[in-house]
Scaffold this active site. Structure first.
Site, mmCIF file in Angstrom:
data_model
loop_
_atom_site.group_PDB
_atom_site.id
_atom_site.type_symbol
_atom_site.label_atom_id
_atom_site.label_comp_id
_atom_site.label_asym_id
_atom_site.label_seq_id
_atom_site.Cartn_x
_atom_site.Cartn_y
_atom_site.Cartn_z
ATOM 1 N N LYS A 63 0.822 -1.209 0.000
ATOM 2 C CA LYS A 63 0.000 0.000 0.000
ATOM 3 C C LYS A 63 0.857 1.261 0.000
ATOM 4 O O LYS A 63 0.351 2.358 0.072
ATOM 5 C CB LYS A 63 -0.901 0.043 1.243
ATOM 6 C CG LYS A 63 -1.922 -1.061 1.368
ATOM 7 C CD LYS A 63 -2.824 -0.719 2.560
ATOM 8 C CE LYS A 63 -3.554 -1.867 3.121
ATOM 9 N NZ LYS A 63 -4.310 -1.492 4.329
ATOM 10 N N LYS A 85 2.264 2.551 2.309
ATOM 11 C CA LYS A 85 1.875 3.343 3.488
ATOM 12 C C LYS A 85 2.914 3.123 4.582
ATOM 13 O O LYS A 85 3.250 1.986 4.900
ATOM 14 C CB LYS A 85 0.533 2.842 4.040
ATOM 15 C CG LYS A 85 -0.717 3.469 3.446
ATOM 16 C CD LYS A 85 -1.945 2.981 4.255
ATOM 17 C CE LYS A 85 -3.240 3.572 3.765
ATOM 18 N NZ LYS A 85 -4.394 3.127 4.571
HETATM 19 N N1 C2G Z 1 -13.029 4.509 6.976
HETATM 20 C C1 C2G Z 1 -14.259 5.146 7.065
HETATM 21 N N2 C2G Z 1 -14.310 6.481 7.206
HETATM 22 C C2 C2G Z 1 -13.174 7.217 7.272
HETATM 23 C C3 C2G Z 1 -11.917 6.584 7.195
HETATM 24 C C4 C2G Z 1 -11.863 5.206 7.049
HETATM 25 O O1 C2G Z 1 -15.314 4.478 7.008
HETATM 26 N N3 C2G Z 1 -13.282 8.579 7.415
HETATM 27 C C5 C2G Z 1 -13.014 3.045 6.809
HETATM 28 C C6 C2G Z 1 -12.356 2.609 5.506
HETATM 29 O O2 C2G Z 1 -13.285 2.683 4.434
HETATM 30 C C7 C2G Z 1 -11.966 1.159 5.825
HETATM 31 C C8 C2G Z 1 -11.643 1.237 7.335
HETATM 32 O O3 C2G Z 1 -12.230 2.458 7.829
HETATM 33 O O4 C2G Z 1 -13.088 0.289 5.631
HETATM 34 C C9 C2G Z 1 -10.149 1.253 7.595
HETATM 35 O O5 C2G Z 1 -9.599 2.320 6.848
HETATM 36 P P1 C2G Z 1 -8.010 2.275 6.533
HETATM 37 O O6 C2G Z 1 -7.291 2.022 7.793
HETATM 38 O O7 C2G Z 1 -7.701 3.474 5.710
HETATM 39 O O8 C2G Z 1 -7.906 0.951 5.667
HETATM 40 P P2 C2G Z 1 -7.399 0.821 4.144
HETATM 41 O O9 C2G Z 1 -6.071 1.454 4.022
HETATM 42 O O10 C2G Z 1 -8.505 1.277 3.297
HETATM 43 O O11 C2G Z 1 -7.133 -0.758 4.027
HETATM 44 O O12 C2G Z 1 -7.672 -5.155 2.333
HETATM 45 C C10 C2G Z 1 -8.330 -3.940 2.643
HETATM 46 C C11 C2G Z 1 -7.348 -2.903 3.133
HETATM 47 O O13 C2G Z 1 -6.569 -3.409 4.193
HETATM 48 C C12 C2G Z 1 -8.099 -1.645 3.583
#
Ligand code: C2G
Length: 142
Positions: A45, A47
């Protein structure tokens, strides 16, 4: 018992994450969270997380909605996890809408996308923290 599974990085845990976890748990009785490892975040990612996997796991395990945290080490482990943990429903935020529909065909799991919480993200927090105008000199305007 209805088992729900979701995945994410959950770095710098904020209320958008909590809203997602709360609503995911509301859809069943047991919530499993696939937490992205530091290696997966960096390799797949691009990240760099502020908190390490262990710290992010500790935070998630303190949330009342979360029942089990497992490591997410690759994009394609989901079908195996769904099988192993007998997940009935797979939940992700709306930014992933459509990306995991294949899981329904492949495993029979119900795939649900929940609206993201607006205006909050780990990226936004980092940008705001870099915004010097938001930094006070510590003297409150009493
Ligand atoms: N999320 C949300 N609202 C936000 C920020 C995040 O609903 N303001 C949700 C994202 O859509 C996700 C979850 O919180 O479902 C976790 O977000 P992240 O930690 O950013 O995860 P991500 O990098 O999207 O990784 O295999 C799937 C990946 O691991 C998802």
């Amino acid at each position: 018992m209805k088992r729900v599974i979701t995945y994410g990085t959950f770095d710098m845990l904020h209320y958008g994450h909590i809203n997602l976890l709360r609503r995911a748990k509301e859809r069943g009785d047991y919530l499993i969270v696939g937490l992205s490892t530091d290696e997966f975040n960096w390799d797949s990612k691009q990240k760099k997380t502020y908190f390490s996997y262990e710290k992010r796991k500790q935070l998630l395990e303190a949330i009342r909605y979360v029942d089990l945290v497992i490591p997410e080490e690759s994009w394609d482990q989901k079908p195996k996890d769904i099988e192993l943990y007998q997940a009935d429903e797979f939940v992700m935020g709306g930014d992933w809408r459509g990306k995991f529909d294949y899981l329904e065909e492949e495993t029979g799991v119900k795939v649900t996308y929940l609206d993201r919480t607006p205006e909050i993200s780990t990226t936004q927090i980092k940008q705001d923290l870099n915004d010097k105008s938001l930094v006070t000199d510590g003297t409150a305007d009493l």
